[in-house]
Design a protein around this motif. Structure first.
Motif, mmCIF file in Angstrom:
data_model
loop_
_atom_site.group_PDB
_atom_site.id
_atom_site.type_symbol
_atom_site.label_atom_id
_atom_site.label_comp_id
_atom_site.label_asym_id
_atom_site.label_seq_id
_atom_site.Cartn_x
_atom_site.Cartn_y
_atom_site.Cartn_z
ATOM 1 N N VAL A 53 84.538 62.167 -45.454
ATOM 2 C CA VAL A 53 84.141 60.923 -44.801
ATOM 3 C C VAL A 53 83.572 61.263 -43.429
ATOM 4 O O VAL A 53 84.062 62.160 -42.735
ATOM 5 C CB VAL A 53 85.358 59.986 -44.640
ATOM 6 N N GLY A 106 81.877 58.692 -40.284
ATOM 7 C CA GLY A 106 81.358 57.386 -39.886
ATOM 8 C C GLY A 106 81.467 56.408 -41.044
ATOM 9 O O GLY A 106 82.526 56.253 -41.634
ATOM 10 N N ASN A 107 80.341 55.795 -41.376
ATOM 11 C CA ASN A 107 80.382 54.837 -42.488
ATOM 12 C C ASN A 107 79.917 55.466 -43.803
ATOM 13 O O ASN A 107 79.561 54.764 -44.742
ATOM 14 C CB ASN A 107 79.534 53.598 -42.162
ATOM 15 N N LEU A 108 79.950 56.795 -43.864
ATOM 16 C CA LEU A 108 79.525 57.487 -45.086
ATOM 17 C C LEU A 108 80.692 58.165 -45.782
ATOM 18 O O LEU A 108 81.568 58.739 -45.134
ATOM 19 C CB LEU A 108 78.460 58.549 -44.765
ATOM 20 N N ASP A 157 77.921 54.179 -48.783
ATOM 21 C CA ASP A 157 78.129 53.425 -47.540
ATOM 22 C C ASP A 157 79.479 52.733 -47.664
ATOM 23 O O ASP A 157 79.716 51.976 -48.605
ATOM 24 C CB ASP A 157 77.002 52.393 -47.390
ATOM 25 N N ILE A 158 80.390 53.027 -46.719
ATOM 26 C CA ILE A 158 81.721 52.406 -46.779
ATOM 27 C C ILE A 158 81.931 51.447 -45.604
ATOM 28 O O ILE A 158 83.062 51.243 -45.163
ATOM 29 C CB ILE A 158 82.847 53.464 -46.841
ATOM 30 N N THR A 159 80.830 50.880 -45.113
ATOM 31 C CA THR A 159 80.958 49.876 -44.052
ATOM 32 C C THR A 159 81.920 48.775 -44.506
ATOM 33 O O THR A 159 82.793 48.348 -43.753
ATOM 34 C CB THR A 159 79.575 49.266 -43.728
ATOM 35 N N ASP A 160 81.747 48.331 -45.754
ATOM 36 C CA ASP A 160 82.734 47.449 -46.373
ATOM 37 C C ASP A 160 83.622 48.344 -47.233
ATOM 38 O O ASP A 160 83.267 48.706 -48.348
ATOM 39 C CB ASP A 160 82.029 46.384 -47.222
ATOM 40 N N ILE A 161 84.777 48.706 -46.667
ATOM 41 C CA ILE A 161 85.616 49.734 -47.297
ATOM 42 C C ILE A 161 86.050 49.348 -48.706
ATOM 43 O O ILE A 161 86.264 50.209 -49.552
ATOM 44 C CB ILE A 161 86.843 50.039 -46.392
ATOM 45 N N PRO A 182 82.506 50.124 -51.658
ATOM 46 C CA PRO A 182 81.572 51.213 -51.348
ATOM 47 C C PRO A 182 80.272 51.024 -52.134
ATOM 48 O O PRO A 182 80.297 50.646 -53.303
ATOM 49 C CB PRO A 182 82.318 52.470 -51.834
#
Lengths: 197, 587
Positions: free
Chosen positions: B125, B127-129, B164-168, B171
């Motif tokens: 992991v 950041g948001n990746l 993208d895991i901005t919204d965990i 994904p």
């Protein structure tokens, strides 16, 4: 975790233990085997059996210690893998070929199937008749041809619809590929030493 | 039983005797069979437990979707590796990824269940990746189950998936980078010169796919094809602002010899009579990067290698080593100061019982080397000191440094051998400090299970259990590890932790660090007993004060410790203590 580790005499015993257990259990609950995987395993049993038939000839035909060591390794690893493949097939209620008790016998109409790289009857006869350095050369070139056939079989497995999808087969075939390719490289080096330029 | 099998059995027995006699003649002490771990009752969720100097805080069992309820050992649902970010623990699985919310360590909550088969599912992991390894031919670009029937297919995915895991909880795939051999493991390396870029080293270990599926792939031997996809790693460059543009930018030939032969290291086989059968060096299983030092340690099937990664896009091999006891070089860890590097040997591939009383203590073990510049010297071995049963797959596997100042301590998973915490400060004499072990999944059948990886992260030990789930453990004080040393270790914290990207542990100015050094000086008799008592009293007294009074108390103690150093039994440790006390004075 890596199955390409399951190589060499000791390693292959592992394979047997493993496949006799976890993989067999897997089959009891899960999918039925793909026809491509079943054909690969059945063919590879016959293929491995010929390697053992070749190794049996080493005892009274060579004086090379390194060839004996190579032979022992091939003998143990191929026997163990044959047993593992038989267990895999039986667990999937498939017929498991058992060629080892018939090695060296004239089977008449029931000859072993010829898988990729397997030595012809004439090649096997020439190997039986050879002694000393001539035998060593024929054995090494024959086993290189034989192992290259295994690489071909693995390539064909993955080139067949539905082949090598099961995690266990994927890993086993990857293992054969890595193992036999490395052994081919070593045998080429041994062969070069016998045939100085 | 046919005669051939009898003959084979006899030969196997002879081999075993030979191995035993070698072990005996070398004076090697075998694994203990009287330890509580040696004969634990079997069970999946109800196996007996043996634990020492650790506390089991909680266990989050494998959820539905990441487990086959009919078969605990089903390959296709094995848990794999871990990564950490904020309150979340990312746990890979051969069937996808689980994200655990660890805000309450006594009660982990499943935040995200992402089915996405293909093995091994190792995750990182940044950041948001989120990055995920996929190696099997059943992997699909759409993360679906059911595999890919066609032998050549645009639906197949093997390589690195980037989410993208901005919204965990949801994904989203950004891009997927295909590679010839897939990705068994991977390693993230940030660019020291460009904060906008991260590199992913891709370690592929399995079959090479057809060039008709991915251009230029070749599984041929190097003698037959100089462009073979074997004998290399792949490097993916990821621009963090535009991760969709991630692509393979290099496939360095890191095993080349001086003559330029790409198969330049170990070609496989035995070194001599009685030695291990060592795999050919045509792949790295794992690479542990230490970017702050510009170094990486590669565990590369037949060899252990050191890479200069100061230019991460172009790693250069600067050292290599071989060990005749190793079957397969599997993973690596640096000591915090990189004066030592520890390699693991995954003899038997992790699927075999390799911790039986009859197995050599130098096979399937860790080998510890000292590292100085380009020179690596073998110093010692550490193997789980207790025998395990024949139905427990057991061998050295993944671990991480526990940041106790002044010592080299590591926690490590040993599959069904459980986890072991050990000290390798003296690389020739490593010893165990703590352990946790469950009985076998089954008493009569080997079902795959056990610790895939055990890592220290922010004060606790996290154990990815292949067939059970995720365990959280805490160290408890013991003769060989004091409460102060544990407290000092817990001071080192990271917001993000990808264990294959090793970070330098730096301790803040805190009295626990000073007290940890004092405890070590007492244990090692590195300073006189009376002086130890006086130093402890001086630290206690300084802590009772505040402001300038505390500062001057610490300054005086630091000065007196510097005076002690010359005559102390362990002057280096006294100097380290003086430095810490000096930092406390400057707070």
């Amino acid at each position: 975790m890596n199955m390409s580790l399951l190589r060499g005499p000791a390693a292959s015993r592992v394979l047997r233990a493993m496949v006799g257990t976890a993989l067999v259990a897997l089959s009891a609950s899960a999918q039925s085997a793909s026809p491509a995987d079943v054909a690969f395993m059945k063919g590879m049993i016959h293929h491995h059996a010929q390697a053992i038939e070749m190794v049996v000839l080493i005892a009274d035909r060579t004086t090379s210690a390194s060839l004996r060591t190579l032979g022992e390794r091939i003998d143990i690893s191929q026997r163990d893998e044959i047993e593992m493949m038989q267990q895999w097939l039986r667990a999937r209620r498939e017929e498991a070929p058992d060629p080892l008790p018939h090695l060296g016998m004239d089977m008449g109409d029931h000859d072993m199937p010829m898988m990729a790289g397997m030595l012809t009857k004439a090649q096997m006869a020439a190997l039986k008749d050879a002694r000393g350095p001539a035998f060593d050369r024929l054995f090494l070139s024959g086993m290189i041809q034989h192992h290259e056939g295994a690489l071909t079989m693995v390539r064909e497995l993955f080139a067949t619809t539905g082949g090598g999808q099961e995690t266990a087969i994927f890993r086993f075939a990857s293992d054969i590929d890595a193992d036999q390719r490395a052994e081919i490289a070593r045998m080429r080096t041994m062969l070069r030493a016998l045939n100085p330029p | 039983m046919p005669p051939a099998v009898l003959r084979h059995a006899a030969r196997a027995a002879a081999c075993m005797l030979a191995v035993l006699s070698i072990a005996a003649s070398a004076g090697a002490q075998g694994a203990s069979t009287s330890d509580p771990r040696a004969a634990l009752a079997a069970g999946w969720k109800d196996a007996a437990i043996a634990i020492s100097n650790l506390k089991l805080v909680s266990t989050a069992w494998r959820p539905a979707g990441m487990s086959d309820p009919r078969n605990a050992g089903n390959f296709e649902f094995m848990n794999s590796d871990l990564a950490f970010a904020g309150p979340y623990v990312f746990q890979g699985n051969f069937n996808g990824v689980q994200v655990w919310d660890a805000s309450d360590v006594a009660n982990l909550k499943l935040k995200t269940l992402l089915p996405c088969p293909g093995g091994q599912g190792d995750v990182s992991v940044l950041g948001n990746l989120m990055f995920m390894s996929v190696e099997e031919t059943r992997g699909r670009v759409d993360c679906g189950s059911g595999g890919v029937r066609d032998s050549v297919s645009a639906e197949r995915f093997r390589g690195i998936r980037i989410f993208d895991i901005t919204d965990i909880e949801r994904p989203k795939v950004i891009t997927q980078v295909q590679t010839c051999r897939g990705s068994h493991t991977h390693t993230l390396i940030e660019d020291p010169k460009d904060k906008g870029v991260v590199y992913v080293y891709v370690q592929g270990t399995s079959i090479v796919r057809s060039p008709r599926e991915l251009a230029d792939c070749s599984g041929r031997a190097p003698e037959m094809d100089a462009n073979t996809s074997l004998f290399r790693i792949e490097i993916i460059r990821v621009p963090l602002a535009r991760p969709a543009e991630a692509r393979v930018i290099n496939a360095p030939r890191i095993f080349s010899d001086s003559a330029g032969r790409i198969a330049g290291l170990w070609r496989g086989g035995k070194q001599g009579e009685g030695t291990q059968e060592t795999a050919e060096t045509d792949q790295c299983h794992d690479i542990t990067a230490y970017p702050e030092l510009g170094l990486a340690a590669g565990a590369c099937s037949g060899n252990g290698i050191i890479l200069d990664i100061s230019d991460p896009a172009n790693p250069r091999r600067i050292a290599e080593t071989f060990d005749p006891n190793f079957a397969y070089w599997h993973s690596a860890n640096f000591s915090n100061d990189a004066s030592k590097v520890l390699f693991t040997d995954e003899w038997g591939g992790g699927m075999a019982p390799r911790c039986r009383a009859s197995d050599k203590m130098t096979w399937g073990a860790n080998a510890i080397f000292t590292l100085q510049g380009r020179s690596m010297r073998a110093a010692g071995y550490y193997k789980l000191p207790v025998a395990q049963t024949r139905t427990e797959n057991c061998v050295a596997h993944n671990g991480a440094i526990i940041p106790v100042p002044g010592r080299d301590i590591m926690v490590q998973g040993w599959y069904q051998g459980g986890i072991s915490v050990f000290d390798f400060t003296d690389p020739a004499k490593p010893f165990e400090i703590a352990y946790f072990d469950r009985g076998p999944v089954s008493a009569d059948t080997l079902h795959l299970g056990g610790s895939w990886s055990a890592y220290w992260h922010n004060g606790r030990i996290w154990n990815s259990e292949i067939s059970r789930g995720l365990d959280v453990l805490e160290l408890t004080p013991s003769e060989q590890l004091s409460a102060n040393e544990i407290a000092a270790a817990a001071l080192v914290r990271f917001e993000v932790n990808n264990p294959q990207t090793q970070r330098r542990n730096v301790w803040p100015a805190h009295p626990a660090v000073a007290r940890a050094y004092v405890d070590q000086l007492e244990r090692g008799r590195g300073l006189g007993a009376a002086r130890i008592a006086a130093v402890r009293a001086a630290i206690d007294a300084a802590e009772l004060r505040s402001g300038a009074a505390r500062q001057s108390a610490y300054a005086a103690l630091a000065a007196s410790l510097k005076d002690d150093a010359g005559s102390a039994g362990d002057s280096a440790r006294v100097r380290a203590l003086a430095d810490v006390v000096g930092q406390l004075a400057a707070r």
